[in-house]
Write an enzyme that holds these catalytic residues in place. Structure first.
Site, PDB file in Angstrom:
ATOM      1  N   GLY A 130      32.324  41.663  47.293  1.00 23.03           N
ATOM      2  CA  GLY A 130      31.128  41.777  46.459  1.00 23.03           C
ATOM      3  C   GLY A 130      31.309  42.749  45.317  1.00 23.03           C
ATOM      4  N   ASP A 131      32.016  43.845  45.562  1.00 25.59           N
ATOM      5  CA  ASP A 131      32.273  44.808  44.491  1.00 25.59           C
ATOM      6  C   ASP A 131      33.148  44.204  43.411  1.00 25.59           C
ATOM      7  OD1 ASP A 131      30.817  47.048  45.263  1.00 25.59           O
ATOM      8  OD2 ASP A 131      32.385  47.772  46.596  1.00 25.59           O
ATOM      9  N   TYR A 132      34.160  43.471  43.812  1.00 25.27           N
ATOM     10  CA  TYR A 132      35.090  42.934  42.830  1.00 25.27           C
ATOM     11  C   TYR A 132      34.477  41.791  42.019  1.00 25.27           C
ATOM     12  CZ  TYR A 132      38.873  46.001  44.079  1.00 25.27           C
ATOM     13  OH  TYR A 132      39.647  47.120  44.240  1.00 25.27           O
ATOM     14  N   GLY A 167      32.404  43.459  39.582  1.00 23.39           N
ATOM     15  CA  GLY A 167      33.293  44.023  38.569  1.00 23.39           C
ATOM     16  C   GLY A 167      33.734  42.993  37.545  1.00 23.39           C
TER      17      GLY A 167
END
Length: 403
Positions: free
Chosen positions: A173-175, A178
Site C-alpha cells: 500500500g505504501d509503494y 508512492g
C-alpha cells in the site's frame, strides 16, 4: 543520427523538498530522484524517522532507509520551532515541490498551512499524502500500509476462500501510494512547465484511494451484478486457468492461460487433447464456471512431473508461466543479469549495496546510479550554505536543536 545518451532524466532541474516520514511519500520523491530531480530529505534533528528502525537493520545500520531514500541529500530541521519554520519558509522559493505526509491539519498547526507556503513560493507544488485525505470524517486518522490495504478492499481479495484475509509480507500500500505521489509530481511539474504564469497548487493524495483506484471492476460488478469479490486462494475468479501449481519435485509455478489461443496451447502441452473445443472450456466464462474440473486436471498433471520437464513443455508452447522466485532466484537469473535489474549504489558505511534498477528505461537516457539515502543532517552545511547560513550560525542552530 541516434541521440547521445545523457545522465539527466526528464525531471532534471526539478527541486523537491521531502519532509515526509517512513515510506509512501518518501518513495514518491525517490522515484522522481531516479529520473533526475534534485531531492532534499528533511528530517528531525534526532533522526527519529520510523523507517530507520524497520527491519532490515544490520549492526544499527538501517538498510531499508538507505535504499528507499536513495539519490537524496539529507538535512535536519525542526519546523515545529519558530526558527525552524522561518528557515523552511526562507528556503521554499528555491524548491518546486514540497512533499509531506503528516496527519491532516498537522502542518497548519505548525503555522505551515497551504496559504503560508504559497506566500513563500506562489508556484510551489504541495503534495499532501495521508491515509484518508484532507477532507471527510476520517481525515485525521493515523494509518499505515496495512490499514490502507484493508480499507481499500485490496486485502479482502487475498487468502483462501472461506478463510481469513491475508496481508502480504510487504507494505504494498505504501509503494502504490508512492507511485501515485510520483505521478502527481510529474503531472503538476508538466503543468507548470507549460505555463510560466500558472500558480502552484495543493495535491490531496489519499493512500486508501490510491489502492482503491486500482480495483476498477469492484464497484461496477457490485452495482450491476450484485457481486462482492472475495478471496479465492491462488485462483483468479475472473479468468481460467490461472493458479499456482506444484511440481513433483516441489517447485511452485504460476501459470496464466487467459486467452482461448493460449488455453489451446496449454491443453496440447499438458495432454488435455480436445479440451480446448469442449463447450465446458472453450471460452473463458465457461472455464471459470467449470474451474474445479479444469484445475483438478492441471493439478494432477503438474504433480506428476518434475519442474524441468514442465518448464520445457510450457516454454515450447509459448505459455505464460514462472517459477515463484525468491530474491536468490532473481539474483541468479540470466535475464535479470543481462538487463542489469540490480544495481550497486555507493554507500559511505557499507561500500556499496544492491537495489532495484531505475524504472522505466528511456531511449537515449542512461541514468546515473544513485547513492544510498543520507544520514541525518549529512548535507546540512552544503544545503544551508546555499541560503547564507555559515558555520557559526549552524553551530548555534544545533545547540538550539533546530537542526
Amino acid at each position: 543520427m541516434p541521440s547521445t545518451p545523457k545522465p539527466q532524466g526528464a525531471l532534471h532541474g526539478v527541486r523537491i523538498l521531502d519532509m515526509a516520514t517512513v515510506l509512501a511519500a518518501p518513495v514518491g520523491a525517490t522515484l522522481c530522484a531516479d529520473h533526475g530531480a534534485e531531492v532534499v530529505k528533511l528530517e528531525l534533528p534526532d533522526g527519529s524517522d520510523a523507517l530507520r528502525g524497520l527491519q532490515p537493520v544490520k549492526n544499527g545500520v538501517p538498510l531499508w532507509w538507505k535504499v528507499a531514500n536513495r539519490g537524496k541529500q539529507g538535512i535536519t530541521l525542526d519546523v515545529r520551532k519558530p526558527k525552524g519554520r522561518e528557515i523552511l519558509l526562507s528556503m521554499l522559493p528555491e524548491f518546486d515541490v514540497l512533499v509531506e505526509n503528516f496527519r491532516t491539519g498537522t502542518m497548519a498547526r505548525w503555522g505551515l498551512d497551504t496559504e503560508t507556503l504559497h506566500r513563500a513560493n506562489p508556484r510551489l507544488i504541495v503534495i499532501r499524502l495521508t491515509g484518508f485525505g484532507q477532507t471527510g470524517p476520517y481525515k485525521e486518522r493515523p494509518g499505515f500500509a496495512r490499514i490502507f490495504e484493508a480499507m481499500s478492499g485490496f486485502t479482502n481479495l487475498t487468502g483462501e476462500a472461506g478463510g481469513p484475509p491475508l496481508h502480504s509480507n510487504y507494505p504494498i500500500g505504501d509503494y502504490i501510494a508512492g507511485l501515485f505521489c510520483a505521478f502527481a509530481i510529474a503531472m503538476e511539474v508538466a503543468r507548470l512547465r507549460g505555463d510560466p504564469e500558472a500558480p502552484g497548487t495543493e495535491v490531496d493524495l489519499a493512500a486508501t484511494e490510491a489502492l482503491f483506484r486500482l480495483l476498477d471492476p469492484l464497484p461496477v460488478e457490485h452495482e450491476q451484478m450484485d457481486f462482492v469479490r472475495g478471496p479465492s486462494g491462488n485462483r483468479a475468479s475472473y479468468t481460467a486457468p490461472s493458479n499456482m501449481y506444484r511440481s513433483r519435485d516441489g517447485v511452485w509455478l504460476s501459470l496464466v492461460a487467459s486467452s482461448n489461443a493460449i488455453f489451446a496451447r496449454t491443453c496440447d502441452a499438458v495432454g488435455l487433447a480436445g479440451w480446448a473445443s469442449d463447450p465446458r472450456f472453450a471460452t473463458n466464462p465457461a472455464r471459470v464456471e467449470n474451474l474445479d474440473e479444469l484445475d483438478g486436471a492441471l493439478v494432477r498433471w503438474f504433480a506428476g512431473h518434475d519442474y524441468a520437464h514442465i518448464a520445457g513443455k510450457l516454454e515450447a508452447g509459448g505459455i505464460p508461466f514462472s517459477k515463484v522466485y525468491s530474491i536468490e532466484d532473481i539474483r541468479s537469473d540470466p535475464h535479470f543479469a543481462e538487463r542489469g535489474a540490480i544495481v550497486r549504489m555507493a554507500d559511505p558505511e557499507l561500500g556499496s549495496v544492491p537495489g532495484p534498477c531505475i524504472v522505466p528505461r528511456v531511449a537515449g537516457h542512461e541514468p546515473a546510479i544513485p547513492r544510498t539515502g543520507p544520514s541525518p543532517g549529512e548535507h546540512n552545511e552544503a544545503i544551508y550554505g546555499r541560503f547564507g547560513l555559515g558555520p557559526e550560525e549552524l553551530a548555534l542552530l544545533r545547540e538550539q536543536k533546530v537542526i
